[in-house]
Enzyme design. Structure first.
Site, PDB file in Angstrom:
ATOM      1  N   TYR A 176      -1.217  -1.404  10.495  1.00 29.56           N
ATOM      2  CA  TYR A 176      -2.008  -1.233   8.960  1.00 29.56           C
ATOM      3  C   TYR A 176      -0.823  -0.524   8.736  1.00 29.56           C
ATOM      4  O   TYR A 176      -0.225  -1.250   7.780  1.00 29.56           O
ATOM      5  CB  TYR A 176      -3.305  -0.337   9.237  1.00 29.56           C
ATOM      6  CG  TYR A 176      -3.340  -1.033   7.161  1.00 29.56           C
ATOM      7  CD1 TYR A 176      -3.540  -2.290   7.234  1.00 29.56           C
ATOM      8  CD2 TYR A 176      -2.849   0.206   7.056  1.00 29.56           C
ATOM      9  CE1 TYR A 176      -3.981  -2.198   5.640  1.00 29.56           C
ATOM     10  CE2 TYR A 176      -3.418  -0.299   5.583  1.00 29.56           C
ATOM     11  CZ  TYR A 176      -3.368  -1.206   4.494  1.00 29.56           C
ATOM     12  OH  TYR A 176      -3.684  -1.713   3.460  1.00 29.56           O
ATOM     13  N   SER A 184       0.561  -1.134   0.007  1.00 27.97           N
ATOM     14  CA  SER A 184       0.242   0.003   0.221  1.00 27.97           C
ATOM     15  C   SER A 184       0.843   1.259   0.005  1.00 27.97           C
ATOM     16  O   SER A 184       1.631   1.427   0.703  1.00 27.97           O
ATOM     17  CB  SER A 184      -1.123   0.451   1.006  1.00 27.97           C
ATOM     18  OG  SER A 184      -1.525   1.502   1.368  1.00 27.97           O
TER      19      SER A 184
END
Ligand SMILES: NC(=O)c1ccc[n+]([C@@H]2O[C@H](COP(=O)([O-])OP(=O)(O)OC[C@H]3O[C@@H](n4cnc5c(N)ncnc54)[C@H](OP(=O)(O)O)[C@@H]3O)[C@@H](O)[C@H]2O)c1
Length: 269
Positions: free
Chosen positions: A158, A145
């Site tokens: 995360y 990401s």
């Protein structure tokens, strides 16, 4: 440019993983689909097999534990060999996030993110890479990401898991650079999938400031970059530019901006 014959896709029951399955089946690539929701995988198998004349096997499983991953890998390999195929591509895509303050987040949610985003991804790469290296042929796409390029207040675990994924992928891609194996980290920005609602990010500024891409767009970009062996792939020019600028900006400024986008700008409630 060669292409895979049989790909294992983790997290294929929705979003980017499902889109990878559609893109790759349309390219004539046989598939092994993995996720917990067996009904979704079955529906995808029934759609893709006749539409593209490819073999699609499904391996429903929860990939949180090493034991279940070892069993799932064995099942995946058996499914491929039954059809006379070898898994020569891994789309390491399954993942989850959660938007909340670290102090308010249960350990079980932190552990789930680390188990799936980090341990499962590393475990599948370590199972898939040796046969690929021996055959001097193979492809791995680790879905990371743009969150991996910076620290992320209110999504701290995360963001940290994705920093790990990008770092691991770049290092592995260097290790295999003289071989026929290609390893990529796909680093999408916001994408319209089940991820944001599941991560309680629906009202996140990030998804308002940056228009989310579709999972089909992201999967196609990731697939083509993986074939080329591009070590790190950012899915839009805007985010690629922002990621490049990141290198020159003070860390404190990046932290403040990310905190603002994640709704962590004010005092913790
Ligand atoms: N959407 C975004 O904005 C965005 C941006 C950047 C990166 N990403 C990354 O893209 C990847 C795919 O996410 P997505 O956006 O497509 O979200 P999604 O639609 O929620 O898909 C997540 C997939 O992971 C699977 N999964 C989660 N936990 C699992 C477990 N314990 N065992 C097996 N499978 C599990 C889910 O399947 P089951 O629930 O059926 O098990 C599902 O297929 C993730 O790694 C995510 O971090 C997403």
């Amino acid at each position: 440019m060669g292409k895979p014959i049989c790909a294992l896709i983790t997290g294929a029951s929705s979003g980017i993983g499902e889109a990878f399955a559609r893109v790759m089946a349309a390219e004539g690539i046989n598939l092994v689909l993995m996720a917990r929701r067996a009904d979704r995988l079955e529906a995808l198998r029934r759609e893709l097999e006749p539409a593209h004349r490819v073999k699609v096997a499904v391996v429903p499983c929860d990939i949180r534990t090493a034991e279940s991953r070892a069993g799932a890998w064995e099942q995946a390999q058996k499914a491929a060999t039954t059809s006379g195929l070898e898994i020569d591509c891994l789309i390491n895509n399954a993942g989850l996030g959660e938007s909340t303050w670290f102090v308010k987040q249960d350990w079980s949610r932190k552990a789930e993110m680390i188990d799936v985003n980090v341990s499962a991804l590393t475990h599948f790469a370590s199972l898939a890479l040796p046969p690929m290296a021996a055959a001097n042929r193979g492809w791995i796409c680790n879905v990371s990401s743009t969150a991996g390029f910076m620290p992320g207040p209110k999504m701290a675990v995360y963001y940290a898991t994705k920093a790990y994924v990008t770092s691991l992928s770049e290092a592995l891609s260097y290790e295999v650079r003289h071989s026929g194996v290609k390893i990529s980290a796909l680093c999408p920005g916001p994408v319209k999938t089940e991820f944001a609602p599941a991560a309680k990010m629906d009202s996140s500024r990030l998804f308002q400031v940056i228009k989310p891409m579709t999972s089909e767009q992201v999967a196609r970009i990731g697939y083509l970059a993986m074939l080329r062996g591009q070590p790190v792939v950012v899915d839009s020019w805007l985010l690629a530019g922002a990621t490049f600028m990141n290198r020159f900006l003070p860390r404190a400024m990046i932290l403040k901006t990310t905190a603002f986008l994640n709704g962590a700008g004010g005092r913790r409630k």
